[in-house]
Structures are given as structure tokens and as C-alpha cells.
Enzyme design. Structure first.
Site, short mmCIF file in Angstrom:
data_model
loop_
_atom_site.label_atom_id
_atom_site.label_comp_id
_atom_site.label_asym_id
_atom_site.label_seq_id
_atom_site.Cartn_x
_atom_site.Cartn_y
_atom_site.Cartn_z
N TYR A 199 0.90 -1.06 0.07
CA TYR A 199 -0.11 -0.33 0.07
C TYR A 199 0.53 1.37 0.08
O TYR A 199 0.67 2.38 -0.08
CB TYR A 199 -1.12 0.03 1.43
CG TYR A 199 -1.61 1.32 1.15
CD1 TYR A 199 -2.97 1.79 0.13
CD2 TYR A 199 -1.44 2.33 2.25
CE1 TYR A 199 -3.77 2.33 0.43
CE2 TYR A 199 -2.18 2.88 2.55
CZ TYR A 199 -3.41 3.48 2.15
OH TYR A 199 -4.37 4.53 2.25
N LYS A 243 0.98 4.74 -3.48
CA LYS A 243 0.38 5.36 -2.51
C LYS A 243 1.95 6.60 -2.93
O LYS A 243 1.29 7.51 -3.46
CB LYS A 243 0.21 6.01 -1.37
CG LYS A 243 -1.41 5.47 -0.94
CD LYS A 243 -1.89 5.00 -1.91
CE LYS A 243 -4.19 4.83 -1.28
NZ LYS A 243 -4.62 5.59 -2.58
#
Length: 302
Positions: free
Chosen positions: A171, A175
């Protein structure tokens, strides 16, 4: 409301719940016509259904606004193309793209499987790239035809992408990649009237409810600092004509706080003008580190 987005056509991905839902409702409240994209999947990306997107559309229409649901997979070229087509075919154009869709597959790095890495990269990073790529092609064609629009892109990064987050290597990497993609989009698409910015929001959603479960409304003010609706005003402003001239920037948004993130900038430096030995390179690195600002801690380490 002020009608800040009156006449604008706005696409919001992952708009069936959480932040995306709040964004879609906020845009509609300001007069935008909204394409509500959502696959209706679970927190880990499994399953699916049209219910969440349809419910948001019904809420917008019940409040007097205009909206249409889109259930395509925006991490495929066909789904992303159909998303842009839904805006153009239904409302005659596209002015603002809000990339928000995502889910989690959290694991420590030693336990992080390749499938979990690929799934998170797909929905977050590829799911930003493909809608942006198809929207950009549309805006470029419009500009070349003399129909340029004041187009806006709002991408969704995270504090995990800016600082890192224990147990979220996939993640955090995705991001962080979204920030880089945003900077490139701002630089490349400005000539066609497109502004691209990113937000790093903190709010209570399905993805963060365990982290923010105890952070509720302040008893004296009734203000719920972690409500996703707190993030949406900045997103609406960035997606409107009012943000003219703001591009290539990253904002943190949480509760009533907005922060402009300044990103990587050159710090202390030393140039000998010649090749170093490993020992001298190490000595210089230690000297420069002593002169530099310490990094902020990775989420989950304090």
C-alpha cells in the site's frame, strides 16, 4: 451551498462508500453532475455488486442533484475508457477526475505474498493511471479541437505513501507511486488546461476503522475529526474552477487541518569535485546527516 461546481461534470472512483461517497455527495451539493464509480467489493477487493454506487446516486438525485452509476473496473483499460465515456455520453463532457478507489491487503514484508502485492498495486496505482490516461487523452483532443476545458485531477495518496507504514509495504509503495504520477501529470498536461494535485487524507473508513475506532466526536463541540466528510471540501475546491493555478501539489487533510506537503528537497550537500573512496563517502554522509533534519517516523513505529 455556493454552487462552486455548477455545470461541471465530475467522475469519482470508489465512490460507493467512505471518502469517495463523501466526495461524490459534496460535489453534487455544489452543483456538479457526478459519475459514481464503484465495484462494490469488500475491504480486500473480493466480491462486488452495484448496490453501493446505486445508493449514492439515489441519495444525490433525492437531494435534487444529477448522478449516474458506473460499475466498470477502472484498473482495466476497457473499464477506464467506459468511465470517461459515461461522463461524455451522459453529460456531454468531463471536467474533473477524482481517483479514490482502493482496498487493503496488509502483511508484514516477510509474509507479503506476490498476489497481495499485485492486487494492491493494481487497484491503487494502475487504478489511478488508467482513468487518468483516458481522461488525459480526452482533454488533449478537446484542447486541440479548440474546446479546452479547465480540467482537474485529484489523486488520492496517503500518509503511508509519504512516510511509510509498518505492515503496508504494498500500500505504501502504491501510494508513493501515486505522488510521482501526479507530479508527472501536472507537468505534462498543463498545456491542455489540466491541473493535477494529490491529497493524503486521514479519515474513518472501512480501510481505517480499526485505527480510528476510538476517535469520535469531541464531546464539547460535536465535531467528529475523523469523519470522511471533513476531507471532501478540499477535494471539491481542487476539482473546481476556483483552484486555478494550483497544480503539482500534495495536501494532507484531516479533520479541520490542511497541510501543504513539501516533499523531497535538497538538504545539506558536499561536492569534492573528484571521485571519493568508500571511507571518505561514508564520512561525508555522516557529516551531512548530522546537519540534516531527521526523518519523520514511519507509521506504526511509535
Amino acid at each position: 451551498m455556493t454552487g462552486l461546481c455548477a455545470g461541471r461534470v465530475v467522475v469519482v472512483t470508489g465512490a460507493g462508500r467512505g471518502l469517495g461517497r463523501a466526495h461524490a455527495l459534496a460535489f453534487a451539493a455544489e452543483g456538479a453532475r457526478v459519475v459514481v464509480n464503484d465495484l462494490g467489493v469488500g475491504l480486500d477487493g473480493a466480491g462486488g455488486g452495484s448496490g453501493p454506487a446505486r445508493e449514492v446516486v439515489e441519495a444525490i438525485v433525492a437531494a435534487g442533484g444529477e448522478a449516474v452509476a458506473h460499475g466498470g473496473d477502472i484498473a482495466t483499460s476497457e473499464g477506464a475508457a467506459s468511465l470517461v465515456a459515461a461522463a461524455v455520453d451522459t453529460y456531454g463532457g468531463l471536467d474533473t477526475l477524482v481517483n479514490n478507489a482502493g482496498f487493503l491487503r496488509d502483511r508484514m514484508l516477510v509474509n507479503l505474498g506476490e498476489d497481495d502485492w499485485d492486487a494492491v498495486m493494481r487497484v491503487h496505482l494502475k487504478g489511478h493511471f488508467l482513468p487518468l490516461r483516458h481522461a488525459a487523452a480526452y482533454w488533449r483532443a478537446e484542447a486541440k479541437a479548440g474546446r479546452g476545458r479547465r480540467a482537474r485531477v485529484v489523486n488520492t495518496s496517503s500518509g503511508a505513501g509519504l512516510l511509510g507504514s509498518v505492515g503496508q509495504g504494498n500500500y505504501a509503495a502504491a501510494k508513493a507511486g501515486i505522488v510521482g504520477l501526479t507530479l508527472v501529470a501536472a507537468a505534462e498536461m498543463g498545456r491542455y488546461g489540466v491541473q493535477a494535485n494529490a491529497i493524503a487524507p486521514a479519515a474513518r473508513t472501512r480501510m481505517t476503522e480499526s485505527a480510528f475506532a476510538e476517535t469520535m466526536a469531541a464531546p464539547d463541540s460535536g465535531f467528529d475529526a475523523m469523519a470522511p466528510e471533513n476531507v471532501s471540501p478540499l477535494v471539491v475546491w481542487l476539482g473546481s474552477d476556483a483552484s486555478e493555478g494550483v497544480t503539482g501539489r500534495v495536501f494532507e487533510a484531516e479533520g479541520g487541518r490542511i497541510t501543504v506537503m513539501e516533499g523531497w528537497r535538497p538538504g545539506p550537500t558536499d561536492d569534492t569535485g573528484t571521485r571519493r573512496t568508500p571511507a571518505s563517502a561514508g564520512a561525508t554522509a555522516l557529516k551531512l546527516l548530522a546537519e540534516s533534519e531527521p526523518p519523520r517516523p514511519v507509521y506504526g513505529t511509535h
